[in-house]
Motif scaffolding. Structure first.
Motif, mmCIF file in Angstrom:
data_model
loop_
_atom_site.group_PDB
_atom_site.id
_atom_site.type_symbol
_atom_site.label_atom_id
_atom_site.label_comp_id
_atom_site.label_asym_id
_atom_site.label_seq_id
_atom_site.Cartn_x
_atom_site.Cartn_y
_atom_site.Cartn_z
ATOM 1 N N GLU A 70 -17.153 0.743 51.427
ATOM 2 C CA GLU A 70 -15.906 0.219 50.875
ATOM 3 C C GLU A 70 -16.194 -0.972 49.964
ATOM 4 O O GLU A 70 -16.289 -2.116 50.437
ATOM 5 C CB GLU A 70 -14.996 -0.262 52.012
ATOM 6 C CG GLU A 70 -14.592 0.815 52.975
ATOM 7 C CD GLU A 70 -13.257 0.473 53.636
ATOM 8 O OE1 GLU A 70 -12.329 1.261 53.490
ATOM 9 O OE2 GLU A 70 -13.155 -0.596 54.261
ATOM 10 N N GLY B 61 -6.584 2.787 53.510
ATOM 11 C CA GLY B 61 -5.714 1.710 53.966
ATOM 12 C C GLY B 61 -4.254 2.003 53.667
ATOM 13 O O GLY B 61 -3.608 2.796 54.359
ATOM 14 N N SER B 62 -3.733 1.408 52.594
ATOM 15 C CA SER B 62 -2.287 1.459 52.369
ATOM 16 C C SER B 62 -1.737 2.887 52.269
ATOM 17 O O SER B 62 -0.624 3.154 52.736
ATOM 18 C CB SER B 62 -1.908 0.641 51.140
ATOM 19 O OG SER B 62 -2.613 1.131 50.045
ATOM 20 N N ASN C 218 -6.602 3.340 58.109
ATOM 21 C CA ASN C 218 -6.728 1.981 58.631
ATOM 22 C C ASN C 218 -5.401 1.285 58.367
ATOM 23 O O ASN C 218 -5.109 0.911 57.235
ATOM 24 C CB ASN C 218 -7.879 1.250 57.908
ATOM 25 C CG ASN C 218 -7.923 -0.228 58.283
ATOM 26 O OD1 ASN C 218 -7.318 -0.649 59.266
ATOM 27 N ND2 ASN C 218 -8.640 -1.018 57.494
ATOM 28 N N LYS D 251 -4.397 -1.582 59.328
ATOM 29 C CA LYS D 251 -4.457 -3.057 59.261
ATOM 30 C C LYS D 251 -3.319 -3.636 60.109
ATOM 31 O O LYS D 251 -2.975 -3.053 61.135
ATOM 32 C CB LYS D 251 -4.397 -3.531 57.815
ATOM 33 C CG LYS D 251 -5.369 -2.765 56.926
ATOM 34 C CD LYS D 251 -5.575 -3.406 55.598
ATOM 35 C CE LYS D 251 -6.424 -2.493 54.732
ATOM 36 N NZ LYS D 251 -6.947 -3.133 53.561
ATOM 37 N N LEU E 28 -11.934 6.452 54.170
ATOM 38 C CA LEU E 28 -11.271 5.444 55.005
ATOM 39 C C LEU E 28 -10.154 4.906 54.120
ATOM 40 O O LEU E 28 -10.410 4.374 53.035
ATOM 41 C CB LEU E 28 -12.264 4.351 55.418
ATOM 42 C CG LEU E 28 -11.711 3.182 56.245
ATOM 43 C CD1 LEU E 28 -10.996 3.668 57.498
ATOM 44 C CD2 LEU E 28 -12.831 2.230 56.662
ATOM 45 N N HIS F 288 -15.324 -4.442 58.950
ATOM 46 C CA HIS F 288 -14.461 -4.324 57.769
ATOM 47 C C HIS F 288 -14.586 -5.608 56.945
ATOM 48 O O HIS F 288 -14.709 -6.702 57.502
ATOM 49 C CB HIS F 288 -13.008 -4.106 58.205
ATOM 50 C CG HIS F 288 -12.125 -3.714 57.054
ATOM 51 N ND1 HIS F 288 -11.618 -4.639 56.181
ATOM 52 C CD2 HIS F 288 -11.689 -2.508 56.631
ATOM 53 C CE1 HIS F 288 -10.897 -4.008 55.257
ATOM 54 N NE2 HIS F 288 -10.926 -2.711 55.514
ATOM 55 N N GLY G 95 -7.559 -2.390 48.357
ATOM 56 C CA GLY G 95 -6.219 -2.953 48.153
ATOM 57 C C GLY G 95 -5.936 -3.398 46.730
ATOM 58 O O GLY G 95 -4.954 -4.097 46.477
ATOM 59 N N GLY H 118 -11.431 2.503 49.609
ATOM 60 C CA GLY H 118 -11.089 1.541 48.555
ATOM 61 C C GLY H 118 -10.095 2.181 47.613
ATOM 62 O O GLY H 118 -10.479 2.918 46.710
ATOM 63 N N SER H 119 -8.791 1.935 47.910
ATOM 64 C CA SER H 119 -7.710 2.442 47.064
ATOM 65 C C SER H 119 -7.717 3.959 46.885
ATOM 66 O O SER H 119 -7.341 4.462 45.819
ATOM 67 C CB SER H 119 -7.717 1.739 45.701
ATOM 68 O OG SER H 119 -7.495 0.363 45.865
HETATM 69 C C1 PEP Z 1 -9.357 -0.456 53.805
HETATM 70 O O1 PEP Z 1 -8.948 -1.588 53.966
HETATM 71 O O2 PEP Z 1 -10.123 0.052 54.637
HETATM 72 C C2 PEP Z 1 -8.915 0.254 52.606
HETATM 73 C C3 PEP Z 1 -9.665 1.211 52.153
HETATM 74 O O3 PEP Z 1 -7.750 -0.175 52.037
HETATM 75 P P1 PEP Z 1 -7.012 0.458 50.747
HETATM 76 O O4 PEP Z 1 -7.093 1.955 50.884
HETATM 77 O O5 PEP Z 1 -5.605 -0.053 50.828
HETATM 78 O O6 PEP Z 1 -7.749 -0.032 49.551
#
Ligand code: PEP
Length: 248
Positions: free
Chosen positions: A167, A234-235, A10, A12, A232, A95, A173, A212-213
């Protein structure tokens, strides 16, 4: 039960059109696990660059949102039909950032899931509790309510095309990944909820991800848990070593 491993990035609001092309041209040269489905959910403006760059691969392109109306005077919104014609196959819905920053309710999310399915887009349905809900011990009830509301009025045939992502908001994040056990327990709860809503057999088949991270260090242990079918991300999906997570 043999469910396909699924790893979704993702992005973003990151990467321009040009950055998308150069990132994906490089990413696709990695040796990726053939047993994993890999999807990049990119900003709307990056969709054509992503579809072009990935056209000779099995990697899929997803969007991060859609609007539930068919078409019309909804300035700034993007429809399911528009996404589908552009080569998008998945779409993130619900989300936590959209729920909290853009006031998306369970009712709106249910309408978006239905509209996505109507156009053969696979919804990546997100759910997750806040830290205070977890501290108060209401996280399981809260997630069950989110899942039931999002799936309200959706047939089993349609629900087969949905991927669910758990999540926890306190993990997104923040660098605080849920423990393997916390993530597994909630993914099992979601699976049982799907079994109650539909039938046992379908609950065993639905893909449930943790987000989630997730990073290159935490992914492999999380993905080994019985009810977690992938992540899933994100960063960490903006980095070249996202392939390590795909192959975890
Ligand atoms: C997300 O926003 O879907 C996510 C999991 O972000 P992160 O991996 O950066 O925590």
């Amino acid at each position: 039960m043999n469910r396909r491993k699924t790893v979704i990035g993702n992005w973003k609001m990151n990467f321009t059109h040009k950055e998308t092309a150069s990132f994906l041209e490089k990413f696709k040269t990695n040796d990726l696990d053939k047993n994993a489905d890999v999807i990049f959910c990119v900003p709307f403006t990056d969709i054509s660059a992503a579809v072009n760059a990935l056209s000779d691969t099995n990697i899929k392109v997803g969007a991060q949102n859609l609007y539930f109306e068919e078409k019309g005077a909804y300035t700034g919104e993007v429809s399911a039909k528009m996404l589908s014609e552009c080569g998008v196959e998945y779409v993130i819905i619900g989300h936590s950032e959209r729920r909290s920053l853009f006031n998306e309710t369970d009712e709106i999310i249910n309408k978006k899931v239905k509209k996505a399915l109507e156009y053969n887009l696979k919804p990546i349905l997100c759910c997750g509790e806040t830290l205070s809900q977890r501290e108060r011990g209401i996280e399981y009830d809260f997630i069950r309510t989110q899942i039931k509301s999002a799936l309200y009025g959706i047939s089993k045939e349609d629900a087969k095309n949905i991927v669910i992502a758990y999540e926890p908001i306190w993990a997104i994040g923040t660098g605080n990944t849920a423990t393997n056990e916390q993530a597994e327990e909630m993914c099992l709860t979601i699976r049982n909820c799907v079994k109650e809503l539909y039938v046992e057999e379908f609950g065993e088949k639905i893909i449930i991800l943790y987000g989630g991270s997730v990073n290159t260090k935490t992914a492999s242990e999380l993905f080994k848990m019985e009810n977690i079918d992938g992540g899933l991300v994100g960063s960490a999906s903006l980095k070249d070593d996202f392939s390590v997570i795909v192959n975890a």
